[in-house]
Design a protein around this motif. Structure first.
Motif, PDB file in Angstrom:
ATOM      1  N   GLY A 125     -64.677 -49.396  73.400  1.00 42.18           N
ATOM      2  CA  GLY A 125     -65.221 -48.062  73.798  1.00 42.18           C
ATOM      3  C   GLY A 125     -65.836 -47.507  72.580  1.00 42.18           C
ATOM      4  O   GLY A 125     -66.481 -46.394  72.847  1.00 42.18           O
ATOM      5  N   LEU A 126     -65.644 -47.715  71.133  1.00 43.61           N
ATOM      6  CA  LEU A 126     -66.297 -47.035  70.056  1.00 43.61           C
ATOM      7  C   LEU A 126     -67.829 -46.963  70.160  1.00 43.61           C
ATOM      8  O   LEU A 126     -68.378 -48.073  70.333  1.00 43.61           O
ATOM      9  N   TRP A 127     -68.358 -45.844  69.572  1.00 46.20           N
ATOM     10  CA  TRP A 127     -69.753 -45.940  69.476  1.00 46.20           C
ATOM     11  C   TRP A 127     -70.129 -46.760  68.155  1.00 46.20           C
ATOM     12  O   TRP A 127     -69.252 -46.701  67.191  1.00 46.20           O
ATOM     13  N   ALA A 128     -71.357 -47.225  68.114  1.00 43.15           N
ATOM     14  CA  ALA A 128     -71.649 -47.924  67.006  1.00 43.15           C
ATOM     15  C   ALA A 128     -71.903 -47.124  65.839  1.00 43.15           C
ATOM     16  O   ALA A 128     -72.203 -45.870  66.038  1.00 43.15           O
ATOM     17  N   ASN A 129     -71.495 -47.362  64.479  1.00 39.19           N
ATOM     18  CA  ASN A 129     -71.496 -46.484  63.365  1.00 39.19           C
ATOM     19  C   ASN A 129     -72.836 -46.051  63.073  1.00 39.19           C
ATOM     20  O   ASN A 129     -74.008 -46.849  63.177  1.00 39.19           O
ATOM     21  N   PRO A 130     -73.155 -44.678  62.867  1.00 39.06           N
ATOM     22  CA  PRO A 130     -74.595 -44.154  62.462  1.00 39.06           C
ATOM     23  C   PRO A 130     -75.052 -44.747  60.995  1.00 39.06           C
ATOM     24  O   PRO A 130     -74.087 -44.938  60.463  1.00 39.06           O
ATOM     25  N   THR A 131     -76.213 -44.579  60.943  1.00 37.10           N
ATOM     26  CA  THR A 131     -76.902 -45.341  59.738  1.00 37.10           C
ATOM     27  C   THR A 131     -77.613 -44.210  58.976  1.00 37.10           C
ATOM     28  O   THR A 131     -78.575 -43.390  59.550  1.00 37.10           O
ATOM     29  N   LEU A 132     -77.287 -43.836  57.421  1.00 36.80           N
ATOM     30  CA  LEU A 132     -77.889 -43.009  56.790  1.00 36.80           C
ATOM     31  C   LEU A 132     -78.818 -43.742  55.660  1.00 36.80           C
ATOM     32  O   LEU A 132     -78.065 -44.557  54.726  1.00 36.80           O
ATOM     33  N   ASP A 174     -90.208 -39.263  49.009  1.00 33.55           N
ATOM     34  CA  ASP A 174     -88.409 -39.487  49.123  1.00 33.55           C
ATOM     35  C   ASP A 174     -88.435 -39.415  50.808  1.00 33.55           C
ATOM     36  O   ASP A 174     -89.039 -38.383  51.372  1.00 33.55           O
ATOM     37  N   SER A 175     -87.555 -40.212  51.332  1.00 35.61           N
ATOM     38  CA  SER A 175     -87.362 -40.186  52.830  1.00 35.61           C
ATOM     39  C   SER A 175     -85.779 -40.261  52.892  1.00 35.61           C
ATOM     40  O   SER A 175     -85.100 -41.080  52.258  1.00 35.61           O
ATOM     41  N   VAL A 176     -85.406 -39.384  53.938  1.00 33.90           N
ATOM     42  CA  VAL A 176     -84.083 -39.599  54.325  1.00 33.90           C
ATOM     43  C   VAL A 176     -84.057 -39.642  55.972  1.00 33.90           C
ATOM     44  O   VAL A 176     -84.668 -38.713  56.590  1.00 33.90           O
ATOM     45  N   LEU A 177     -83.139 -40.608  56.475  1.00 31.18           N
ATOM     46  CA  LEU A 177     -83.387 -40.984  57.660  1.00 31.18           C
ATOM     47  C   LEU A 177     -81.738 -41.329  58.386  1.00 31.18           C
ATOM     48  O   LEU A 177     -80.951 -42.062  57.875  1.00 31.18           O
ATOM     49  N   GLU A 216     -81.965 -52.374  73.405  1.00 30.73           N
ATOM     50  CA  GLU A 216     -81.080 -51.335  72.665  1.00 30.73           C
ATOM     51  C   GLU A 216     -81.966 -50.432  71.973  1.00 30.73           C
ATOM     52  O   GLU A 216     -82.760 -50.646  71.200  1.00 30.73           O
ATOM     53  N   VAL A 217     -81.488 -48.956  72.255  1.00 28.67           N
ATOM     54  CA  VAL A 217     -82.200 -48.017  71.755  1.00 28.67           C
ATOM     55  C   VAL A 217     -81.573 -47.225  70.559  1.00 28.67           C
ATOM     56  O   VAL A 217     -80.415 -47.036  70.708  1.00 28.67           O
ATOM     57  N   THR A 218     -82.190 -46.922  69.443  1.00 25.26           N
ATOM     58  CA  THR A 218     -81.880 -46.461  68.194  1.00 25.26           C
ATOM     59  C   THR A 218     -82.345 -45.104  67.999  1.00 25.26           C
ATOM     60  O   THR A 218     -83.924 -45.122  67.966  1.00 25.26           O
ATOM     61  N   LEU A 219     -81.951 -43.905  67.971  1.00 26.56           N
ATOM     62  CA  LEU A 219     -82.382 -42.835  67.853  1.00 26.56           C
ATOM     63  C   LEU A 219     -82.317 -42.275  66.268  1.00 26.56           C
ATOM     64  O   LEU A 219     -81.185 -42.550  65.828  1.00 26.56           O
ATOM     65  N   GLY A 220     -83.563 -41.576  65.731  1.00 28.51           N
ATOM     66  CA  GLY A 220     -83.218 -41.358  64.434  1.00 28.51           C
ATOM     67  C   GLY A 220     -84.139 -40.050  64.039  1.00 28.51           C
ATOM     68  O   GLY A 220     -84.822 -39.572  64.720  1.00 28.51           O
ATOM     69  N   VAL A 221     -83.289 -39.164  62.961  1.00 31.04           N
ATOM     70  CA  VAL A 221     -83.904 -38.082  62.559  1.00 31.04           C
ATOM     71  C   VAL A 221     -84.021 -38.186  61.182  1.00 31.04           C
ATOM     72  O   VAL A 221     -82.989 -38.686  60.465  1.00 31.04           O
ATOM     73  N   GLY A 222     -85.041 -37.496  60.560  1.00 29.93           N
ATOM     74  CA  GLY A 222     -85.219 -37.374  59.016  1.00 29.93           C
ATOM     75  C   GLY A 222     -86.030 -36.509  58.469  1.00 29.93           C
ATOM     76  O   GLY A 222     -86.687 -35.666  59.247  1.00 29.93           O
ATOM     77  N   ALA A 223     -86.080 -36.700  57.286  1.00 33.97           N
ATOM     78  CA  ALA A 223     -87.086 -35.871  56.576  1.00 33.97           C
ATOM     79  C   ALA A 223     -87.972 -36.679  55.621  1.00 33.97           C
ATOM     80  O   ALA A 223     -87.468 -37.535  54.898  1.00 33.97           O
ATOM     81  N   ARG A 224     -89.255 -36.290  55.277  1.00 33.32           N
ATOM     82  CA  ARG A 224     -89.763 -37.032  54.224  1.00 33.32           C
ATOM     83  C   ARG A 224     -90.685 -35.993  53.321  1.00 33.32           C
ATOM     84  O   ARG A 224     -91.275 -35.120  53.652  1.00 33.32           O
ATOM     85  N   ARG A 225     -90.763 -36.308  51.913  1.00 33.78           N
ATOM     86  CA  ARG A 225     -91.043 -35.313  51.002  1.00 33.78           C
ATOM     87  C   ARG A 225     -91.930 -36.186  49.928  1.00 33.78           C
ATOM     88  O   ARG A 225     -91.574 -36.957  49.492  1.00 33.78           O
ATOM     89  N   THR A 226     -93.216 -35.529  49.804  1.00 35.19           N
ATOM     90  CA  THR A 226     -94.107 -35.940  48.771  1.00 35.19           C
ATOM     91  C   THR A 226     -94.382 -35.218  47.872  1.00 35.19           C
ATOM     92  O   THR A 226     -94.752 -34.009  47.792  1.00 35.19           O
ATOM     93  N   ASP A 227     -94.287 -35.683  46.531  1.00 38.62           N
ATOM     94  CA  ASP A 227     -94.639 -34.946  45.392  1.00 38.62           C
ATOM     95  C   ASP A 227     -95.771 -35.435  44.449  1.00 38.62           C
ATOM     96  O   ASP A 227     -95.766 -36.589  44.119  1.00 38.62           O
ATOM     97  N   LEU A 228     -96.784 -34.685  44.435  1.00 41.06           N
ATOM     98  CA  LEU A 228     -97.795 -35.043  43.608  1.00 41.06           C
ATOM     99  C   LEU A 228     -97.872 -34.424  42.345  1.00 41.06           C
ATOM    100  O   LEU A 228     -97.923 -33.187  41.936  1.00 41.06           O
TER     101      LEU A 228
END
Length: 276
Positions: free
Chosen positions: A62-69, A85-88, A264-276
């Motif tokens: 009955g456990l949910w699958a572990n999230p991925t960082l 740099d990306s964090v998801l 199987e659906v995977t939902l994700g949220v994250g941020a992306r940053r670009t330095d010039l």
């Protein structure tokens, strides 16, 4: 699910806490044998282990699958000095209902394990009863044979005196001697069988039967209930309850397998940053 474990632990462990230790001068009865045998700690540990394994499997199903960082850094772009740099954070989501079906199947297997424990307790109780009445039978046989041998010994002494007085033949005396020896051999055989049954019962109840003042009971059973009463008790049989629970668990597993075509659906949220 833990209520199953608590009920079994209460039934097997706290029996000995409800009654005081028996007095060794008293005879051992069927009820006392059952109380001692079913209160053994190894039986309770076996019950806890079986139900605990089933509960752990149900919890895992009955456990949910572990999230991925994920963290990514990309600095290999050509033509500039850009760095990205990306964090998801992603989480698989069960939209097919397979997880809930597997959890219900695990709960059914917990019920089956609880029924197996009840069946084990009933089987152990039946084994204790069989050994108790086997010992009781040997005790009564031994008492009868000892009486038989004692009467032959008394008769042999009387015939021996008559033989010395010339009022009995030597043949009668020799025949009584053979009968007495046969009775003594039968007594030794029955005593060995009694000692073996005593050791088997002692192994089942966890205490020496020799410490008791013999065994007390009635060999002939009481009147059995009628057929309607016996048929009404079929639903209470733990082995049938375990089979029904396992059949329900297999049906739930089959329903979960039928939904394997759903993605199987995977939902994700994250941020992306670009330095010039």
């Amino acid at each position: 699910m833990t209520c199953h474990l608590h009920r079994i632990a209460f039934a097997l462990i706290t029996i000995c806490a409800l009654t005081a230790p028996a007095v060794a001068a008293q005879p051992l009865t069927e009820g006392e044998s059952l109380r001692l045998g079913l209160a053994l700690p190894e039986l309770a540990a076996l019950a806890r282990g079986r139900i605990g394994v089933a509960e752990a499997d149900a919890l895992e199903a009955g456990l949910w699958a572990n999230p991925t960082l994920e963290f990514l850094r990309d600095s290999a772009r050509s033509g500039d000095n850009a760095q990205e740099d990306s964090v998801l954070l992603s989480q698989p989501v069960d939209i097919s209902g397979r997880r809930s079906l597997k959890r219900e199947a695990g709960e059914q297997r917990v019920s089956a394990a609880s029924a197996d424990v009840r069946a084990l307790v009933n089987e152990r109780a039946g084994e204790i009863r069989r050994n108790f009445y086997q010992l009781l039978l040997h005790e009564q046989r031994l008492a009868a044979i000892e009486t038989w041998a004692g009467r032959f010994a008394d008769t042999e002494r009387v015939v021996g005196k008559l033989r010395a007085a010339g009022e009995a033949s030597g043949y009668d005396l020799r025949r009584l001697v053979r009968e007495r020896q046969t009775a003594e051999a039968k007594r030794a055989e029955t005593q060995a069988e009694r000692d073996g049954a005593r050791e088997q019962l002692a192994a089942l109840i966890g205490t020496e039967v020799k410490a008791w003042n013999g065994v007390a009971g009635r060999l002939l059973p009481g009147t059995p209930p009628d057929i309607k009463t016996l048929l009404s008790r079929l639903e209470d049989r733990p082995d049938l309850a375990a089979l029904a629970a396992r059949a329900a668990a297999a049906d739930l597993d089959g329903r979960a397998a039928d939904r394997g075509w759903l993605p199987e659906v995977t939902l994700g949220v994250g941020a992306r940053r670009t330095d010039l």
